[in-house]
Scaffold this motif. Structure first.
Motif, PDB file in Angstrom:
ATOM      1  N   GLY A 119      14.650 -10.153  -1.117  1.00  0.00           N
ATOM      2  CA  GLY A 119      14.060 -10.968  -2.168  1.00  0.00           C
ATOM      3  C   GLY A 119      13.901 -12.420  -1.761  1.00  0.00           C
ATOM      4  O   GLY A 119      14.162 -12.809  -0.627  1.00  0.00           O
ATOM      5  N   TYR A 120      13.500 -13.234  -2.695  1.00  0.00           N
ATOM      6  CA  TYR A 120      13.128 -14.626  -2.417  1.00  0.00           C
ATOM      7  C   TYR A 120      14.269 -15.633  -2.578  1.00  0.00           C
ATOM      8  O   TYR A 120      14.066 -16.849  -2.429  1.00  0.00           O
ATOM      9  CB  TYR A 120      11.931 -15.038  -3.263  1.00  0.00           C
ATOM     10  CG  TYR A 120      12.158 -14.992  -4.766  1.00  0.00           C
ATOM     11  CD1 TYR A 120      12.612 -16.100  -5.449  1.00  0.00           C
ATOM     12  CD2 TYR A 120      11.878 -13.840  -5.490  1.00  0.00           C
ATOM     13  CE1 TYR A 120      12.816 -16.057  -6.822  1.00  0.00           C
ATOM     14  CE2 TYR A 120      12.071 -13.793  -6.862  1.00  0.00           C
ATOM     15  CZ  TYR A 120      12.533 -14.911  -7.521  1.00  0.00           C
ATOM     16  OH  TYR A 120      12.728 -14.873  -8.874  1.00  0.00           O
ATOM     17  N   GLU A 121      15.472 -15.192  -2.827  1.00  0.00           N
ATOM     18  CA  GLU A 121      16.622 -16.074  -3.016  1.00  0.00           C
ATOM     19  C   GLU A 121      16.760 -17.089  -1.871  1.00  0.00           C
ATOM     20  O   GLU A 121      16.914 -18.295  -2.093  1.00  0.00           O
ATOM     21  CB  GLU A 121      17.875 -15.196  -3.108  1.00  0.00           C
ATOM     22  CG  GLU A 121      19.191 -15.909  -3.106  1.00  0.00           C
ATOM     23  CD  GLU A 121      20.362 -14.925  -3.089  1.00  0.00           C
ATOM     24  OE1 GLU A 121      21.447 -15.357  -3.494  1.00  0.00           O
ATOM     25  OE2 GLU A 121      20.202 -13.747  -2.685  1.00  0.00           O
ATOM     26  N   TYR A 122      16.692 -16.617  -0.650  1.00  0.00           N
ATOM     27  CA  TYR A 122      16.896 -17.449   0.538  1.00  0.00           C
ATOM     28  C   TYR A 122      15.778 -18.468   0.719  1.00  0.00           C
ATOM     29  O   TYR A 122      16.041 -19.659   0.905  1.00  0.00           O
ATOM     30  CB  TYR A 122      16.992 -16.520   1.754  1.00  0.00           C
ATOM     31  CG  TYR A 122      17.110 -17.204   3.075  1.00  0.00           C
ATOM     32  CD1 TYR A 122      18.269 -17.882   3.424  1.00  0.00           C
ATOM     33  CD2 TYR A 122      16.076 -17.142   3.996  1.00  0.00           C
ATOM     34  CE1 TYR A 122      18.390 -18.493   4.653  1.00  0.00           C
ATOM     35  CE2 TYR A 122      16.190 -17.750   5.232  1.00  0.00           C
ATOM     36  CZ  TYR A 122      17.348 -18.427   5.557  1.00  0.00           C
ATOM     37  OH  TYR A 122      17.463 -19.030   6.777  1.00  0.00           O
ATOM     38  N   VAL A 123      14.524 -18.025   0.653  1.00  0.00           N
ATOM     39  CA  VAL A 123      13.421 -18.957   0.877  1.00  0.00           C
ATOM     40  C   VAL A 123      13.333 -19.977  -0.251  1.00  0.00           C
ATOM     41  O   VAL A 123      12.983 -21.139  -0.018  1.00  0.00           O
ATOM     42  CB  VAL A 123      12.076 -18.235   1.131  1.00  0.00           C
ATOM     43  CG1 VAL A 123      12.141 -17.422   2.419  1.00  0.00           C
ATOM     44  CG2 VAL A 123      11.656 -17.369  -0.026  1.00  0.00           C
ATOM     45  N   LEU A 124      13.659 -19.562  -1.470  1.00  0.00           N
ATOM     46  CA  LEU A 124      13.691 -20.505  -2.586  1.00  0.00           C
ATOM     47  C   LEU A 124      14.771 -21.557  -2.360  1.00  0.00           C
ATOM     48  O   LEU A 124      14.550 -22.750  -2.612  1.00  0.00           O
ATOM     49  CB  LEU A 124      13.927 -19.772  -3.904  1.00  0.00           C
ATOM     50  CG  LEU A 124      14.074 -20.661  -5.142  1.00  0.00           C
ATOM     51  CD1 LEU A 124      12.786 -21.437  -5.408  1.00  0.00           C
ATOM     52  CD2 LEU A 124      14.449 -19.812  -6.354  1.00  0.00           C
ATOM     53  N   SER A 125      15.914 -21.144  -1.867  1.00  0.00           N
ATOM     54  CA  SER A 125      17.003 -22.094  -1.612  1.00  0.00           C
ATOM     55  C   SER A 125      16.610 -23.125  -0.551  1.00  0.00           C
ATOM     56  O   SER A 125      16.879 -24.319  -0.713  1.00  0.00           O
ATOM     57  CB  SER A 125      18.269 -21.350  -1.177  1.00  0.00           C
ATOM     58  OG  SER A 125      18.743 -20.544  -2.232  1.00  0.00           O
ATOM     59  N   LEU A 126      15.975 -22.687   0.522  1.00  0.00           N
ATOM     60  CA  LEU A 126      15.542 -23.629   1.558  1.00  0.00           C
ATOM     61  C   LEU A 126      14.467 -24.578   1.030  1.00  0.00           C
ATOM     62  O   LEU A 126      14.479 -25.774   1.333  1.00  0.00           O
ATOM     63  CB  LEU A 126      15.034 -22.885   2.787  1.00  0.00           C
ATOM     64  CG  LEU A 126      16.097 -22.180   3.622  1.00  0.00           C
ATOM     65  CD1 LEU A 126      15.445 -21.382   4.750  1.00  0.00           C
ATOM     66  CD2 LEU A 126      17.098 -23.172   4.186  1.00  0.00           C
ATOM     67  N   ALA A 127      13.521 -24.049   0.241  1.00  0.00           N
ATOM     68  CA  ALA A 127      12.476 -24.900  -0.325  1.00  0.00           C
ATOM     69  C   ALA A 127      13.075 -25.905  -1.303  1.00  0.00           C
ATOM     70  O   ALA A 127      12.711 -27.093  -1.293  1.00  0.00           O
ATOM     71  CB  ALA A 127      11.408 -24.043  -1.007  1.00  0.00           C
ATOM     72  N   ALA A 128      13.991 -25.464  -2.147  1.00  0.00           N
ATOM     73  CA  ALA A 128      14.620 -26.362  -3.117  1.00  0.00           C
ATOM     74  C   ALA A 128      15.446 -27.442  -2.401  1.00  0.00           C
ATOM     75  O   ALA A 128      15.418 -28.613  -2.796  1.00  0.00           O
ATOM     76  CB  ALA A 128      15.503 -25.569  -4.080  1.00  0.00           C
ATOM     77  N   ALA A 129      16.153 -27.065  -1.356  1.00  0.00           N
ATOM     78  CA  ALA A 129      16.927 -28.043  -0.594  1.00  0.00           C
ATOM     79  C   ALA A 129      16.006 -29.061   0.074  1.00  0.00           C
ATOM     80  O   ALA A 129      16.343 -30.243   0.176  1.00  0.00           O
ATOM     81  CB  ALA A 129      17.800 -27.337   0.448  1.00  0.00           C
ATOM     82  N   SER A 130      14.828 -28.616   0.490  1.00  0.00           N
ATOM     83  CA  SER A 130      13.861 -29.541   1.080  1.00  0.00           C
ATOM     84  C   SER A 130      13.301 -30.497   0.035  1.00  0.00           C
ATOM     85  O   SER A 130      13.134 -31.694   0.294  1.00  0.00           O
ATOM     86  CB  SER A 130      12.729 -28.758   1.752  1.00  0.00           C
ATOM     87  OG  SER A 130      13.250 -28.010   2.823  1.00  0.00           O
ATOM     88  N   ALA A 131      13.005 -29.979  -1.149  1.00  0.00           N
ATOM     89  CA  ALA A 131      12.548 -30.853  -2.235  1.00  0.00           C
ATOM     90  C   ALA A 131      13.652 -31.847  -2.605  1.00  0.00           C
ATOM     91  O   ALA A 131      13.372 -33.031  -2.851  1.00  0.00           O
ATOM     92  CB  ALA A 131      12.142 -30.020  -3.446  1.00  0.00           C
ATOM     93  N   ALA A 132      14.903 -31.393  -2.622  1.00  0.00           N
ATOM     94  CA  ALA A 132      16.024 -32.295  -2.903  1.00  0.00           C
ATOM     95  C   ALA A 132      16.127 -33.383  -1.844  1.00  0.00           C
ATOM     96  O   ALA A 132      16.402 -34.548  -2.161  1.00  0.00           O
ATOM     97  CB  ALA A 132      17.326 -31.500  -2.987  1.00  0.00           C
ATOM     98  N   THR A 133      15.877 -33.029  -0.603  1.00  0.00           N
ATOM     99  CA  THR A 133      15.887 -34.021   0.464  1.00  0.00           C
ATOM    100  C   THR A 133      14.793 -35.056   0.228  1.00  0.00           C
ATOM    101  O   THR A 133      15.004 -36.248   0.447  1.00  0.00           O
ATOM    102  CB  THR A 133      15.713 -33.340   1.839  1.00  0.00           C
ATOM    103  OG1 THR A 133      16.794 -32.428   2.031  1.00  0.00           O
ATOM    104  CG2 THR A 133      15.708 -34.345   2.969  1.00  0.00           C
ATOM    105  N   GLY A 134      13.641 -34.610  -0.226  1.00  0.00           N
ATOM    106  CA  GLY A 134      12.586 -35.561  -0.573  1.00  0.00           C
ATOM    107  C   GLY A 134      13.016 -36.485  -1.694  1.00  0.00           C
ATOM    108  O   GLY A 134      12.730 -37.685  -1.676  1.00  0.00           O
ATOM    109  N   ALA A 135      13.719 -35.953  -2.672  1.00  0.00           N
ATOM    110  CA  ALA A 135      14.188 -36.776  -3.796  1.00  0.00           C
ATOM    111  C   ALA A 135      15.276 -37.753  -3.350  1.00  0.00           C
ATOM    112  O   ALA A 135      15.294 -38.907  -3.787  1.00  0.00           O
ATOM    113  CB  ALA A 135      14.713 -35.880  -4.920  1.00  0.00           C
ATOM    114  N   LEU A 136      16.177 -37.297  -2.480  1.00  0.00           N
ATOM    115  CA  LEU A 136      17.288 -38.137  -2.041  1.00  0.00           C
ATOM    116  C   LEU A 136      16.878 -39.168  -0.999  1.00  0.00           C
ATOM    117  O   LEU A 136      17.490 -40.228  -0.901  1.00  0.00           O
ATOM    118  CB  LEU A 136      18.404 -37.270  -1.449  1.00  0.00           C
ATOM    119  CG  LEU A 136      19.144 -36.378  -2.427  1.00  0.00           C
ATOM    120  CD1 LEU A 136      20.038 -35.399  -1.671  1.00  0.00           C
ATOM    121  CD2 LEU A 136      19.958 -37.222  -3.397  1.00  0.00           C
ATOM    122  N   GLY A 137      15.883 -38.834  -0.190  1.00  0.00           N
ATOM    123  CA  GLY A 137      15.545 -39.669   0.953  1.00  0.00           C
ATOM    124  C   GLY A 137      16.399 -39.294   2.149  1.00  0.00           C
ATOM    125  O   GLY A 137      17.432 -38.646   2.008  1.00  0.00           O
ATOM    126  N   ALA A 138      15.982 -39.697   3.325  1.00  0.00           N
ATOM    127  CA  ALA A 138      16.673 -39.320   4.562  1.00  0.00           C
ATOM    128  C   ALA A 138      18.046 -39.949   4.676  1.00  0.00           C
ATOM    129  O   ALA A 138      18.961 -39.359   5.238  1.00  0.00           O
ATOM    130  CB  ALA A 138      15.835 -39.701   5.773  1.00  0.00           C
TER     131      ALA A 138
END
Length: 172
Positions: free
Chosen positions: A102-121
């Protein structure tokens, strides 16, 4: 450790985890381009050899950039787009849980990437070191996360429209 230092370490850990995972996937694809191309063909991609090469390059490049904190919003967008393609072509039909593909894993990586965008490097990044993103390494926020997500999803949709056709399933 101060709260500020804790946030900086959290940014670094998040970038390293997601970026390292993407690099590992890209290296795996690059090591067996013919096998990866065959798999892409089996899931409905036209020009599977091109898709295999592109997948390896994008996963390694975006993963390394995200881990290093270099062009972080663009790297996050690339990961989000890659995960959207994976979700649509392979994982969504199988439900949520990864044990069922299922999509649990890919959703987690995408969400973590969006969070990185929100947090900044953050401070421990090449973006900060190069001083290219305003306040050193801290360009982020909801608009950056939204823009990275929108860009990633737009590129994913274009890739799917151009190169992917849902394969017909054999009736059994």
């Amino acid at each position: 450790m101060s709260k500020g230092a804790g946030v900086e370490v959290a940014r670094l850990v998040l970038r390293l985890a997601v970026g390292g995972t993407m690099v590992a996937h890209g290296v795996r694809h690059a090591r067996s381009l013919s096998g990866t191309a065959g798999w892409f063909k089996s899931i409905g991609f036209e020009r599977p050899e091109l898709q295999a090469r592109a997948s390896a390059v994008v996963e390694i490049g975006a993963g390394a950039a995200l881990a290093a904190g270099l062009a972080t919003p663009a790297a996050a967008a690339a990961v989000i787009g890659t995960m959207a393609v994976a979700a649509r072509t392979v994982h969504v039909p199988n439900g949520y849980f990864i044990v069922d593909e299922g999509y649990e894993y890919v959703l987690s990586l995408a969400a973590a990437s969006a969070a990185t965008g929100a947090l900044g490097a953050g401070r421990y990044s090449l973006d900060a070191r190069l001083g290219r993103l305003g306040r050193p390494g801290h360009v982020g926020g909801p608009w950056v996360a939204a823009a990275a997500t929108a860009l990633g999803l737009t590129v994913a949709a274009a890739q799917l429209a151009t190169f992917w056709r849902k394969p017909e399933r054999a009736e059994g």
